[in-house]
Design an enzyme around this catalytic site. Structure first.
Site, PDB file in Angstrom:
ATOM      1  N   ASN A 147     -97.654 -50.964   6.294  1.00 16.69           N
ATOM      2  CA  ASN A 147     -98.729 -51.942   6.440  1.00 16.69           C
ATOM      3  C   ASN A 147     -99.962 -51.315   7.070  1.00 16.69           C
ATOM      4  O   ASN A 147    -100.923 -50.983   6.368  1.00 16.69           O
ATOM      5  CB  ASN A 147     -98.269 -53.155   7.250  1.00 16.69           C
ATOM      6  CG  ASN A 147     -99.279 -54.298   7.207  1.00 16.69           C
ATOM      7  OD1 ASN A 147    -100.430 -54.135   6.830  1.00 16.69           O
ATOM      8  ND2 ASN A 147     -98.859 -55.469   7.580  1.00 16.69           N
ATOM      9  N   THR A 148     -99.898 -51.053   8.379  1.00 13.74           N
ATOM     10  CA  THR A 148    -101.088 -50.592   9.103  1.00 13.74           C
ATOM     11  C   THR A 148    -101.691 -49.323   8.499  1.00 13.74           C
ATOM     12  O   THR A 148    -102.919 -49.209   8.380  1.00 13.74           O
ATOM     13  CB  THR A 148    -100.730 -50.346  10.582  1.00 13.74           C
ATOM     14  OG1 THR A 148    -100.143 -51.547  11.095  1.00 13.74           O
ATOM     15  CG2 THR A 148    -101.956 -49.999  11.406  1.00 13.74           C
TER      16      THR A 148
ATOM     17  N   LYS B 123     -87.009 -60.996   6.136  1.00 14.49           N
ATOM     18  CA  LYS B 123     -87.075 -59.783   6.954  1.00 14.49           C
ATOM     19  C   LYS B 123     -86.953 -60.234   8.397  1.00 14.49           C
ATOM     20  O   LYS B 123     -87.875 -60.821   8.962  1.00 14.49           O
ATOM     21  CB  LYS B 123     -88.395 -59.046   6.717  1.00 14.49           C
ATOM     22  CG  LYS B 123     -88.460 -57.744   7.475  1.00 14.49           C
ATOM     23  CD  LYS B 123     -89.801 -57.063   7.320  1.00 14.49           C
ATOM     24  CE  LYS B 123     -90.017 -56.181   8.538  1.00 14.49           C
ATOM     25  NZ  LYS B 123     -91.424 -56.025   8.865  1.00 14.49           N
TER      26      LYS B 123
ATOM     27  N   GLY C  41     -97.069 -49.932  13.792  1.00 15.61           N
ATOM     28  CA  GLY C  41     -98.504 -49.656  13.920  1.00 15.61           C
ATOM     29  C   GLY C  41     -98.831 -48.347  14.599  1.00 15.61           C
ATOM     30  O   GLY C  41     -99.998 -48.016  14.773  1.00 15.61           O
TER      31      GLY C  41
ATOM     32  N   ALA D 186     -91.888 -49.511   9.377  1.00 17.70           N
ATOM     33  CA  ALA D 186     -92.712 -49.402  10.583  1.00 17.70           C
ATOM     34  C   ALA D 186     -92.899 -47.973  11.063  1.00 17.70           C
ATOM     35  O   ALA D 186     -91.989 -47.158  11.026  1.00 17.70           O
ATOM     36  CB  ALA D 186     -92.140 -50.221  11.724  1.00 17.70           C
ATOM     37  N   GLY D 187     -94.118 -47.723  11.511  1.00 16.13           N
ATOM     38  CA  GLY D 187     -94.430 -46.500  12.244  1.00 16.13           C
ATOM     39  C   GLY D 187     -94.937 -45.331  11.424  1.00 16.13           C
ATOM     40  O   GLY D 187     -95.309 -44.313  11.980  1.00 16.13           O
TER      41      GLY D 187
END
Lengths: 257, 66
Positions: free
Chosen positions: A206-207, A96, A157, A184-185
């Site tokens: 993830n976050t 990645k 995040g 992401a996001g």
């Protein structure tokens, strides 16, 4: 089934492995998400602490495929070297690819990204570039040899969801055959459902899971939302309209005429 | 003895050979990957790679990531 390079996957949910309250919670979240792919990274190892060794044992026990990232790299040289190191340690040609251009938004440096992608694709890597929704950059990444793209939903995040719906829809429409993974996001499961409804092939979270009050429950919620979004896409959503259309038949309406 | 920069901190090693230096530094049995002065050095090349005074050695291992 989702095909990424030569690999067929059932799950449309990929999980990051950072920022969980404890390793056991990460392991439970991966199982609850029914994730087949998790992202991992490389960091400096202290000979005394051996933190990396414990983490690597945990991941291997989960039996999932790993997608190593080049997080934290700000130059082509750093990203390419990190990819070389990742292939040795993780034993995979998947990478990645992140080349960060700006620290406030962690926005990709798309010029460096295309350069690094060209080098790594030529060396036989299967590159998953973390990019923006920019169509021209996407064209260049595909010309460089990438067969999968990972456009951002919003800054890493931030939990803001799909920030540029118009741009992301245009990207999907322009490359109907290219696997597109929103990376992401995303903040809540409805964001992920929306991504799948719009035709994106998968999401990487993830976050939003790791920092939820209950990460395992949130992982399960994301998995359910993604299943719903995928089914909705297959079912063919209606187009939005500006004015009302009655859902009950008008013929035979009482008290009229 | 030779001073090298290991993961950003100055350390002393007796051996100039990367494979031996890693053992001396306590990485003997660890799953790690290495770079010297920003260039990747594969595990198989560690025995033949000689370090010099002031070299920057990176020793990386698997870690959580997004």
């Amino acid at each position: 089934m989702l095909q990424l390079y030569q690999t067929q996957l059932t799950s449309r949910l990929m999980l990051g492995t950072a920022r969980y309250p404890a390793p056991a919670v990460l392991a439970d979240a991966v199982r609850a998400a029914r994730a087949e792919v998790v992202t991992v990274s490389l960091r400096r190892e202290s000979a005394g602490e051996r933190a990396g060794q414990a983490f690597w044992s945990l991941i291997r026990e989960l039996g999932v495929r790993v997608l190593p990232n080049t997080a934290g790299c700000h130059s082509v040289k750093e990203a390419v070297t990190t990819a070389h190191m990742a292939r040795e340690v993780f034993g995979t040609s998947w990478i990645k690819l992140e080349v960060i251009g700006e620290d406030d938004t962690l926005q990709p440096d798309v010029f460096g990204l295309v350069d690094a992608a060209r080098t790594l694709c030529a060396e036989g890597y299967e590159v998953f570039p973390y990019t923006t929704e920019d169509l021209v950059v996407a064209e260049r990444l595909l010309a460089a040899g990438c067969r999968v793209l990972m456009p951002w939903g919003a800054p890493i995040g931030s939990g803001r969801g799909l920030n540029n719906l118009f741009g992301l829809k245009a990207l999907r429409a322009h490359f109907p055959e290219v696997p597109l993974i929103i990376d992401a996001g995303l903040g809540v499961p409805s964001h992920a459902a929306q991504a799948l409804e719009l035709g994106f092939d998968a999401v990487l979270i993830n976050t939003a899971v790791a920092q939820a009050r209950d990460p395992v429950q949130m992982a399960r919620a994301f998995a359910q939302a993604i299943e719903a979004g995928l089914a909705a896409r297959a079912a063919g959503p209606i187009e939005p309209r500006d004015l009302a259309v009655p859902s009950s038949p008008l013929i035979g309406t009482a008290f009229r005429g | 003895m030779m001073k090298i920069l290991v993961n950003g901190a100055w350390r002393e090693t007796r051996s100039a050979e990367l494979a031996r230096a890693l053992e001396e530094l306590g990485y003997g049995t660890s799953v790690v990957t290495t770079a010297v002065n920003g260039e990747f050095v594969a595990a198989g090349e560690r025995p033949g790679t000689l370090l010099s005074e002031g070299d920057r050695l990176e020793v990386l291992a698997p870690m959580q990531g997004g």
